[in-house]
Motif scaffolding. Sequence first.
Motif, PDB file in Angstrom:
ATOM      1  N   ALA A 134      18.271   3.215 -16.520  1.00  8.68           N
ATOM      2  CA  ALA A 134      17.774   3.325 -17.897  1.00  8.68           C
ATOM      3  C   ALA A 134      16.348   3.866 -17.889  1.00  8.68           C
ATOM      4  O   ALA A 134      15.493   3.391 -17.156  1.00  8.68           O
ATOM      5  CB  ALA A 134      17.812   1.966 -18.583  1.00  8.68           C
ATOM      6  N   ALA A 135      16.131   4.855 -18.710  1.00  6.54           N
ATOM      7  CA  ALA A 135      14.803   5.440 -18.829  1.00  6.54           C
ATOM      8  C   ALA A 135      13.986   4.638 -19.831  1.00  6.54           C
ATOM      9  O   ALA A 135      14.526   3.879 -20.635  1.00  6.54           O
ATOM     10  CB  ALA A 135      14.926   6.887 -19.289  1.00  6.54           C
ATOM     11  N   GLU A 136      12.692   4.821 -19.794  1.00  6.13           N
ATOM     12  CA  GLU A 136      11.798   4.157 -20.742  1.00  6.13           C
ATOM     13  C   GLU A 136      12.200   4.487 -22.177  1.00  6.13           C
ATOM     14  O   GLU A 136      12.051   3.671 -23.068  1.00  6.13           O
ATOM     15  CB  GLU A 136      10.354   4.602 -20.477  1.00  6.13           C
ATOM     16  CG  GLU A 136       9.320   3.915 -21.326  1.00  6.13           C
ATOM     17  CD  GLU A 136       9.115   2.453 -20.988  1.00  6.13           C
ATOM     18  OE1 GLU A 136       8.735   1.702 -21.893  1.00  6.13           O
ATOM     19  OE2 GLU A 136       9.345   2.062 -19.837  1.00  6.13           O
ATOM     20  N   THR A 137      12.738   5.670 -22.375  1.00  9.74           N
ATOM     21  CA  THR A 137      13.118   6.107 -23.723  1.00  9.74           C
ATOM     22  C   THR A 137      14.368   5.396 -24.247  1.00  9.74           C
ATOM     23  O   THR A 137      14.658   5.491 -25.429  1.00  9.74           O
ATOM     24  CB  THR A 137      13.359   7.621 -23.762  1.00  9.74           C
ATOM     25  OG1 THR A 137      14.356   7.945 -22.788  1.00  9.74           O
ATOM     26  CG2 THR A 137      12.081   8.388 -23.472  1.00  9.74           C
ATOM     27  N   THR A 138      15.100   4.688 -23.404  1.00 10.40           N
ATOM     28  CA  THR A 138      16.285   3.966 -23.865  1.00 10.40           C
ATOM     29  C   THR A 138      15.987   2.502 -24.195  1.00 10.40           C
ATOM     30  O   THR A 138      16.777   1.861 -24.882  1.00 10.40           O
ATOM     31  CB  THR A 138      17.422   4.021 -22.828  1.00 10.40           C
ATOM     32  OG1 THR A 138      16.982   3.396 -21.620  1.00 10.40           O
ATOM     33  CG2 THR A 138      17.853   5.449 -22.557  1.00 10.40           C
ATOM     34  N   VAL A 139      14.877   1.983 -23.696  1.00  4.13           N
ATOM     35  CA  VAL A 139      14.548   0.572 -23.913  1.00  4.13           C
ATOM     36  C   VAL A 139      14.239   0.300 -25.383  1.00  4.13           C
ATOM     37  O   VAL A 139      14.816  -0.604 -25.989  1.00  4.13           O
ATOM     38  CB  VAL A 139      13.369   0.140 -23.010  1.00  4.13           C
ATOM     39  CG1 VAL A 139      12.866  -1.241 -23.388  1.00  4.13           C
ATOM     40  CG2 VAL A 139      13.786   0.185 -21.556  1.00  4.13           C
ATOM     41  N   GLU A 140      13.352   1.069 -25.972  1.00  2.58           N
ATOM     42  CA  GLU A 140      12.970   0.815 -27.358  1.00  2.58           C
ATOM     43  C   GLU A 140      14.135   0.977 -28.322  1.00  2.58           C
ATOM     44  O   GLU A 140      14.340   0.109 -29.176  1.00  2.58           O
ATOM     45  CB  GLU A 140      11.794   1.687 -27.780  1.00  2.58           C
ATOM     46  CG  GLU A 140      11.312   1.307 -29.160  1.00  2.58           C
ATOM     47  CD  GLU A 140       9.984   1.912 -29.540  1.00  2.58           C
ATOM     48  OE1 GLU A 140       9.583   1.682 -30.686  1.00  2.58           O
ATOM     49  OE2 GLU A 140       9.366   2.608 -28.733  1.00  2.58           O
TER      50      GLU A 140
END
Length: 167
Positions: free
Chosen positions: A36-42
């Motif tokens: 998971a990329a940082e862009t999927t967490v939010e």
Amino acid sequence: FYANQLLLKLLARHDPHPVLFDAYAATVAALADPSAAETTVEPALRAFELVLLREIGLLADLAVETASLRPVESDRRYAVLAEAGVVETSGVAEPHAGAGGVHGSTLLALQKALDAHDIAALRRTAATSAAELRPMLRQALQHHLATPTLRTRQVLLASQALVSSGA
């Protein structure tokens, strides 16, 4: 930790919420995914917050203005207030305006995904509208939690400070 804290503070003990449990399981899986990329967490967290607020009855219908029951228009901006629901803010929206509410098209897409119990569609919309959704959801959650800061935020800030100090 954050999702658990929200559940513990906002749900009554032993109160079943199957749709919310499914959203929680999907969120935990998304956050635990090593790829998971940082862009999927939010987007995963915003989608979970939306499902949580909806399932416990604290989210207004995002497709209509709460007081007037007029349909939300895709080219206008709206505030979503915990105490007043969906309220038009300023007429016609700027295409990329970040402040001043949420774009009507975003609210309509979120409502459609919520009605369909489509967590993937919620995440896609949240991914493209994070700057609009974060303050809206933060305000709503803080209002219903009756606390300005969650413990998870305090822990995150403390750990960032620790990393920054090189300790």
